[in-house]
Enzyme design. Structure first.
Site, PDB file in Angstrom:
ATOM      1  N   ASP A  28      41.509  69.408  22.964  1.00 45.66           N
ATOM      2  CA  ASP A  28      40.840  69.700  24.251  1.00 45.66           C
ATOM      3  C   ASP A  28      41.627  69.322  25.503  1.00 45.66           C
ATOM      4  OD1 ASP A  28      38.918  70.391  22.429  1.00 45.66           O
ATOM      5  OD2 ASP A  28      37.396  68.978  23.130  1.00 45.66           O
ATOM      6  N   GLU A  76      37.182  72.904  23.722  1.00 41.20           N
ATOM      7  CA  GLU A  76      35.718  72.848  23.673  1.00 41.20           C
ATOM      8  C   GLU A  76      35.167  73.924  24.602  1.00 41.20           C
ATOM      9  OE1 GLU A  76      33.894  69.081  24.671  1.00 41.20           O
ATOM     10  OE2 GLU A  76      31.874  69.949  24.633  1.00 41.20           O
ATOM     11  N   LYS A 133      35.969  75.410  19.686  1.00 44.15           N
ATOM     12  CA  LYS A 133      34.902  74.636  19.047  1.00 44.15           C
ATOM     13  C   LYS A 133      33.715  74.477  19.996  1.00 44.15           C
ATOM     14  CE  LYS A 133      36.955  70.077  20.135  1.00 44.15           C
ATOM     15  NZ  LYS A 133      35.871  69.477  20.892  1.00 44.15           N
ATOM     16  N   LYS A 136      31.616  68.576  19.798  1.00 45.55           N
ATOM     17  CA  LYS A 136      32.580  67.521  20.121  1.00 45.55           C
ATOM     18  C   LYS A 136      33.601  67.397  18.982  1.00 45.55           C
ATOM     19  CE  LYS A 136      30.323  66.769  23.899  1.00 45.55           C
ATOM     20  NZ  LYS A 136      30.793  67.504  25.101  1.00 45.55           N
ATOM     21  N   VAL A 161      41.947  64.521  24.396  1.00 45.67           N
ATOM     22  CA  VAL A 161      40.889  63.870  25.165  1.00 45.67           C
ATOM     23  C   VAL A 161      39.508  64.330  24.689  1.00 45.67           C
ATOM     24  CG1 VAL A 161      42.385  63.681  27.168  1.00 45.67           C
ATOM     25  CG2 VAL A 161      40.903  65.675  26.981  1.00 45.67           C
ATOM     26  N   THR A 162      38.480  63.473  24.892  1.00 48.18           N
ATOM     27  CA  THR A 162      38.583  62.089  25.310  1.00 48.18           C
ATOM     28  C   THR A 162      38.527  61.197  24.085  1.00 48.18           C
ATOM     29  OG1 THR A 162      36.183  61.799  25.640  1.00 48.18           O
ATOM     30  CG2 THR A 162      37.462  62.540  27.529  1.00 48.18           C
ATOM     31  N   CYS A 166      35.531  63.501  21.907  1.00 44.26           N
ATOM     32  CA  CYS A 166      36.010  64.538  20.973  1.00 44.26           C
ATOM     33  C   CYS A 166      37.093  64.041  20.018  1.00 44.26           C
ATOM     34  CB  CYS A 166      36.470  65.756  21.758  1.00 44.26           C
ATOM     35  SG  CYS A 166      35.072  66.595  22.555  1.00 44.26           S
ATOM     36  N   GLN A 206      38.263  47.175  10.412  1.00 40.66           N
ATOM     37  CA  GLN A 206      37.834  47.073   9.006  1.00 40.66           C
ATOM     38  C   GLN A 206      38.852  47.714   8.057  1.00 40.66           C
ATOM     39  OE1 GLN A 206      33.438  47.498   8.359  1.00 40.66           O
ATOM     40  NE2 GLN A 206      33.529  48.470  10.363  1.00 40.66           N
TER      41      GLN A 206
END
Ligand code: TIU
Length: 226
Positions: A28, A76, A133, A136, A161-162, A166, A206
């Site tokens: 995007d 987007e 798309k 997002k 971005v961002t 997205c 994680q």
């Protein structure tokens, strides 16, 4: 013959990059999000927070192309008749002007409008697929997964971005589909510094719950273009 593998310094631990199985996915980088006078700035956002990603992306894209590797771009946006725009997305934010309305660079987030297109610095080259798309995440309601699967791609370098919207959504979608995702932090941007920081921390937490975080010069070096 053993496929070539390059080790990229990354967090939470080094990423084993297989160039033939890795695509660069640029999310995007559209005029309405990045350019002064676009929709993003109209909403009161500081576009300089996104514009600092242009030059690192330009260098990474040039290196990726020079190495002959696979690149894809996303945008987007929605069909001009807005038939793929969920009513919930249309009214979210209670703005005076929302998706589909006239904006500073044409109808906001509508395919074919000037503001919807990708910035000149990162414009797709002939043969580089562009995914339009409606959501997002880049996998939702698109043929991205089929295209990657058909090319034998199992790893993604995700930029654009961002960071927290997205990029993060796409990395999570990719992770659930079995892709290993590497995110160069200098090539992703948020209008909000705290979301930039946390968006990256969430990816690598994680033990790399959604992927890895690196810097673009290390990716350029790994593909032999430094
Ligand atoms: N591309 C993308 O992230 N779309 C957004 O709407 N981002 C916001 O941060 N609003």
């Amino acid at each position: 013959m053993q496929a070539k593998i390059s080790t990229v310094p990354a967090e939470p631990y080094p990423f084993e990059l297989r160039p033939d199985a890795c695509a660069l996915l640029i999310i995007d980088m559209q005029r309405d999000f990045l350019e002064p006078g676009g929709f993003g700035e109209m909403l009161g956002n500081d576009v300089s927070q996104l514009r600092r990603t242009i030059e690192p992306n330009r260098r990474l894209l040039a290196a990726w192309r020079a190495a002959g590797l696979f690149v894809m771009h996303t945008r987007e946006g929605h069909r001009p008749d807005l038939s793929d725009l969920p009513p919930a997305k249309k009214i979210r934010g209670r703005g005076n002007r929302t998706i589909g309305d006239p904006g500073p660079m044409g109808r906001i987030l509508v395919r074919g409008e000037i503001g919807h297109d990708i910035i000149a610095e990162l414009y797709p080259a002939a043969g580089e697929p562009v995914i339009d798309k409606p959501g997002k995440g880049a996998f939702h309601a698109t043929d991205l997964h089929s295209i990657l699967h058909n090319r034998g791609i199992s790893q993604l370098v995700v930029t654009g971005v961002t960071t927290e919207v997205c990029v993060n959504t796409t990395v999570r979608e990719a992770n659930d589909r079995g892709y290993d995702c590497l995110v160069p932090e200098d090539c992703v941007g948020s209008y909000f510094p705290e979301f930039q920081e946390m968006g990256l921390k969430m990816i690598k937490a994680q033990g790399g719950i959604f992927g890895w975080v690196t810097r673009s010069p290390d990716v350029v070096a790994a593909i032999g273009q430094a």
